[in-house]
Scaffold this motif. Structure first.
Motif, PDB file in Angstrom:
ATOM      1  N   GLY A   1      74.035  39.320  47.801  1.00  0.00           N
ATOM      2  CA  GLY A   1      74.446  38.599  49.002  1.00  0.00           C
ATOM      3  C   GLY A   1      74.908  39.527  50.099  1.00  0.00           C
ATOM      4  N   GLU A   2      75.199  38.936  51.227  1.00  0.00           N
ATOM      5  CA  GLU A   2      75.638  39.718  52.379  1.00  0.00           C
ATOM      6  C   GLU A   2      77.131  40.060  52.236  1.00  0.00           C
ATOM      7  N   PRO A   3      77.601  41.058  52.978  1.00  0.00           N
ATOM      8  CA  PRO A   3      79.028  41.418  52.908  1.00  0.00           C
ATOM      9  C   PRO A   3      79.886  40.474  53.745  1.00  0.00           C
ATOM     10  N   GLU A  54      92.380  40.052  38.462  1.00  0.00           N
ATOM     11  CA  GLU A  54      91.974  40.463  37.114  1.00  0.00           C
ATOM     12  C   GLU A  54      90.727  39.726  36.619  1.00  0.00           C
ATOM     13  N   ARG A  55      90.243  38.761  37.398  1.00  0.00           N
ATOM     14  CA  ARG A  55      89.005  38.057  36.986  1.00  0.00           C
ATOM     15  C   ARG A  55      87.813  38.390  37.900  1.00  0.00           C
ATOM     16  N   ILE A  56      87.972  39.358  38.772  1.00  0.00           N
ATOM     17  CA  ILE A  56      86.892  39.722  39.698  1.00  0.00           C
ATOM     18  C   ILE A  56      86.392  41.126  39.353  1.00  0.00           C
ATOM     19  N   LEU A  57      85.077  41.307  39.355  1.00  0.00           N
ATOM     20  CA  LEU A  57      84.455  42.587  39.005  1.00  0.00           C
ATOM     21  C   LEU A  57      83.554  43.039  40.140  1.00  0.00           C
ATOM     22  N   PHE A  58      83.647  44.325  40.477  1.00  0.00           N
ATOM     23  CA  PHE A  58      82.717  44.855  41.469  1.00  0.00           C
ATOM     24  C   PHE A  58      81.318  44.954  40.873  1.00  0.00           C
ATOM     25  N   GLY A  59      80.332  44.483  41.635  1.00  0.00           N
ATOM     26  CA  GLY A  59      78.922  44.648  41.255  1.00  0.00           C
ATOM     27  C   GLY A  59      78.095  44.768  42.520  1.00  0.00           C
ATOM     28  N   SER A  60      76.925  45.398  42.398  1.00  0.00           N
ATOM     29  CA  SER A  60      76.125  45.619  43.610  1.00  0.00           C
ATOM     30  C   SER A  60      74.802  44.857  43.641  1.00  0.00           C
ATOM     31  N   PHE A 110      74.709  50.254  47.256  1.00  0.00           N
ATOM     32  CA  PHE A 110      76.086  50.505  46.834  1.00  0.00           C
ATOM     33  C   PHE A 110      77.044  50.472  48.029  1.00  0.00           C
ATOM     34  N   ASP A 111      76.624  51.116  49.131  1.00  0.00           N
ATOM     35  CA  ASP A 111      77.530  51.276  50.270  1.00  0.00           C
ATOM     36  C   ASP A 111      77.957  49.933  50.870  1.00  0.00           C
ATOM     37  N   VAL A 112      76.989  49.070  51.102  1.00  0.00           N
ATOM     38  CA  VAL A 112      77.304  47.762  51.694  1.00  0.00           C
ATOM     39  C   VAL A 112      78.130  46.928  50.717  1.00  0.00           C
ATOM     40  N   GLN A 113      77.719  46.929  49.450  1.00  0.00           N
ATOM     41  CA  GLN A 113      78.370  46.051  48.478  1.00  0.00           C
ATOM     42  C   GLN A 113      79.805  46.500  48.154  1.00  0.00           C
ATOM     43  N   ILE A 114      80.025  47.809  48.118  1.00  0.00           N
ATOM     44  CA  ILE A 114      81.386  48.274  47.819  1.00  0.00           C
ATOM     45  C   ILE A 114      82.302  48.054  49.030  1.00  0.00           C
ATOM     46  N   GLY A 115      81.697  47.952  50.219  1.00  0.00           N
ATOM     47  CA  GLY A 115      82.474  47.639  51.421  1.00  0.00           C
ATOM     48  C   GLY A 115      83.150  46.280  51.343  1.00  0.00           C
ATOM     49  N   LYS A 116      82.579  45.377  50.520  1.00  0.00           N
ATOM     50  CA  LYS A 116      83.206  44.067  50.323  1.00  0.00           C
ATOM     51  C   LYS A 116      84.587  44.203  49.679  1.00  0.00           C
ATOM     52  N   ILE A 117      84.739  45.236  48.855  1.00  0.00           N
ATOM     53  CA  ILE A 117      86.028  45.434  48.172  1.00  0.00           C
ATOM     54  C   ILE A 117      86.967  46.251  49.063  1.00  0.00           C
ATOM     55  N   LEU A 126      81.837  38.252  60.891  1.00  0.00           N
ATOM     56  CA  LEU A 126      81.275  37.594  59.711  1.00  0.00           C
ATOM     57  C   LEU A 126      81.089  38.581  58.559  1.00  0.00           C
ATOM     58  N   PHE A 127      80.780  39.842  58.890  1.00  0.00           N
ATOM     59  CA  PHE A 127      80.583  40.861  57.854  1.00  0.00           C
ATOM     60  C   PHE A 127      81.705  41.902  57.925  1.00  0.00           C
ATOM     61  N   TYR A 128      81.996  42.494  56.766  1.00  0.00           N
ATOM     62  CA  TYR A 128      83.017  43.549  56.720  1.00  0.00           C
ATOM     63  C   TYR A 128      82.554  44.778  57.496  1.00  0.00           C
ATOM     64  N   MET A 129      83.405  45.271  58.384  1.00  0.00           N
ATOM     65  CA  MET A 129      83.094  46.487  59.131  1.00  0.00           C
ATOM     66  C   MET A 129      82.921  47.675  58.177  1.00  0.00           C
ATOM     67  N   GLU A 130      83.695  47.695  57.092  1.00  0.00           N
ATOM     68  CA  GLU A 130      83.588  48.811  56.134  1.00  0.00           C
ATOM     69  C   GLU A 130      82.164  48.904  55.583  1.00  0.00           C
ATOM     70  N   SER A 131      81.576  47.759  55.228  1.00  0.00           N
ATOM     71  CA  SER A 131      80.210  47.769  54.693  1.00  0.00           C
ATOM     72  C   SER A 131      79.248  48.350  55.715  1.00  0.00           C
ATOM     73  N   GLN A 132      79.459  47.989  56.962  1.00  0.00           N
ATOM     74  CA  GLN A 132      78.521  48.394  58.002  1.00  0.00           C
ATOM     75  C   GLN A 132      78.625  49.883  58.320  1.00  0.00           C
ATOM     76  N   ILE A 133      79.837  50.395  58.290  1.00  0.00           N
ATOM     77  CA  ILE A 133      80.010  51.825  58.579  1.00  0.00           C
ATOM     78  C   ILE A 133      79.583  52.671  57.379  1.00  0.00           C
ATOM     79  N   PHE A 134      79.942  52.232  56.155  1.00  0.00           N
ATOM     80  CA  PHE A 134      79.493  52.950  54.946  1.00  0.00           C
ATOM     81  C   PHE A 134      77.969  53.080  54.941  1.00  0.00           C
ATOM     82  N   LYS A 135      77.296  52.036  55.384  1.00  0.00           N
ATOM     83  CA  LYS A 135      75.832  51.989  55.373  1.00  0.00           C
ATOM     84  C   LYS A 135      75.233  53.191  56.119  1.00  0.00           C
TER      85      LYS A 135
END
Lengths: 245, 273
Positions: free
Chosen positions: A184-186, A201-207, A214-221, B221-230
């Protein structure tokens, strides 16, 4: 340490995947193979073996990076259980189910019971698409039925964004269900909502790499408005506990 | 230094956004060292006439030199030209934004072709917002579908001349499919906000040329961190990243009216000094 709970194999891209994981300082990747050239929704027994052998090959190539999850077709009955045994004996640490059968089905129940006996987590694809799921694709209600049948089974419900606010509400009371953030989108807000509702404790990072990155998905966290200690649990602590690392 | 060519301020109707106000957006600019942001009204997308929302956003942001408005325009409303004429006398505008799928534009109709022909005379960039959210997750009452990029490019390239076109929210797969259009049209650009996939930034650069790609955040709508990491973690060199983050904007900006160009140049020079 950072653990990515949801990665897929793609032919000829293993080195590239590992290299980009390292750029994002991700140490371990939980990998399953849904098809060596394109993803197979309802694989034959022969195709399943090819897929899982690809995962084993990835584990051998990068033993410190890849943690294998075996892909199964629940409709294969006892053959699927034998394949699970083969994969776990060779070092895989979990089971991955996609869209061959709904999580609420009897076929999946057989897989779930066997996974529970082995003490390994079951990573179950799920989404609550407005546009409708595929015929045998699971939604969060299906996953809840599975969790009620097997309260001691560790279930990872894939795709927080795809399950959305409805998915978080559905699984709230079922503490054996974890949700991964893959795919999904960030989109801003859903990570915070899941942490506030279920607890970090019930949420897991995944990409969901390689279709995602990896870069976009880890930005969600990293971008979420949550505590650093909660980010640590999501990025590593929870999965480390589940995998008994 | 970062220039963000695709940001919004305002409420999204289908879930609560905590970081959607002008004040929070200004803090986001500070936090991520963003010197300039091209901003449109989220509310305007859903109003029958977006002008009220455009004006309200302008009032909130006019005092901050870092924020340049990009009004949301519905080309099928007859009032768009009158509003644009008035707005241009009052403040800098970095182009206009159209949303073909949210405004259900008839891309094959005379009204849209007429709009493109008349808008060409303004010598302003045209930003085509291809998507706002994953349609698999849209509210069930929304009838929004995907934009047919081939269809809109054919109409726009025939009827819109001289100024830049920015495809905002383009996906990596669409870049690969339409790479020839980018190569054949020197003033066709895209933003980074919806590009994703392992190594997709470098592969996008290889497909259409780095000078065609500008940083866009799709904030809030989107996290700035995701966009800059990209960009930071793309494997592109520092100078290539700089082109996406800011230098390419100077290729895009000359299409603006001379008075706006002066404003931009002044602001950019102040920051660079």
């Amino acid at each position: 340490m950072i653990i990515d709970s949801h990665v897929h194999f793609e032919q000829d891209r293993l080195d590239e995947i590992v290299a980009f994981a390292r750029v994002s300082e991700i140490d371990k990747l939980c990998i399953s193979t849904l098809g060596t050239h394109s993803y197979i929704p309802a694989p034959t027994r022969e195709e399943i073996i090819v897929c899982n052998n690809a995962t084993l090959m990835a584990m051998e190539s990068y033993p410190d990076v890849f943690v294998g999850f075996c892909y199964l077709n629940p409709n294969d009955g006892c053959e699927a259980l034998r394949e699970m045994d083969r994969c776990l004996e060779r070092g895989m640490k979990g089971v991955k189910l996609w869209i061959a059968s709904k999580a609420s089905s009897r076929e999946v129940a057989q897989i779930a019971e066997h996974a529970m006996e082995h003490g390994v987590p079951l990573l179950q694809h799920s989404s609550n698409k407005t546009t409708g799921n595929s015929e045998f694709g699971s939604n969060s209600s299906d996953v809840v039925i599975l969790a009620e049948r097997f309260p001691k089974l560790t279930i990872i419900m894939a795709h927080l964004g795809g399950n959305g606010y409805r998915g978080v509400a559905d699984v709230e009371k079922h503490t054996n269900i974890f949700i991964d953030t893959s795919g999904g989108e960030p989109t801003v807000g859903i990570t915070e909502h899941a942490v506030n509702t279920l607890g970090a404790e019930r949420i897991l990072f995944g990409s969901d790499v390689p279709g995602r990155s990896f870069d976009v998905q880890i930005g969600k966290i990293f971008g979420a408005g949550i505590k650093d200690s909660e980010k640590d649990l999501i990025l590593c602590g929870n999965m480390k506990r589940i995998l008994k690392l | 230094m970062i220039i963000d060519v695709n940001a919004f301020i305002g409420q999204w109707p289908f879930y609560a956004l905590s970081d959607c106000t002008t004040e929070v957006f200004k803090r986001t600019l500070d936090k991520h060292n963003i010197q300039l942001a091209l901003v449109s009204s989220l509310d305007g997308i859903f109003h029958h006439d977006p002008q009220f929302a455009n004006e309200r956003l302008l009032e909130e942001t006019v005092a901050d030199y870092r924020i340049i408005n990009v009004p949301v325009i519905n080309p099928e409303l007859p009032s768009w030209e009158k509003i644009l004429d008035r707005d241009l006398k009052l403040h800098p505008i970095a182009g206009i934004k159209i949303l073909p799928n949210y405004h259900l534009l008839n891309l094959d109709g005379d009204a849209f072709r007429e709009f493109l022909t008349r808008f060409s005379k303004y010598d302003l960039p045209l930003i085509i917002q291809l998507r706002m959210e994953d349609l698999r997750e849209k509210h069930p009452l929304l009838s929004v579908g995907e934009v047919n990029l081939r269809e809109i490019l054919d109409v726009v390239m025939t009827n819109f001349h001289k100024s830049a076109i920015l495809l905002a929210g383009i996906k990596f797969s669409e870049i690969l499919t339409h790479k020839q259009d980018f190569r054949e049209n020197p003033l066709m650009f895209c933003d980074t906000s919806w590009i994703e996939g392992v190594n997709s930034m470098k592969r996008s650069v290889d497909a259409i040329g780095i000078e065609k790609i500008l940083f866009g955040s799709h904030s809030p709508l989107f996290y700035m961190e995701s966009q800059i990491f990209k960009i930071r973690r793309s494997g592109l060199s520092e100078s290539e990243q700089g082109m996406i983050f800011h230098d390419n904007f100077k290729r895009y900006a000359p299409a603006l009216r001379p008075i706006k160009e002066k404003v931009f140049t002044k602001q950019l020079n102040q920051k660079e000094n």
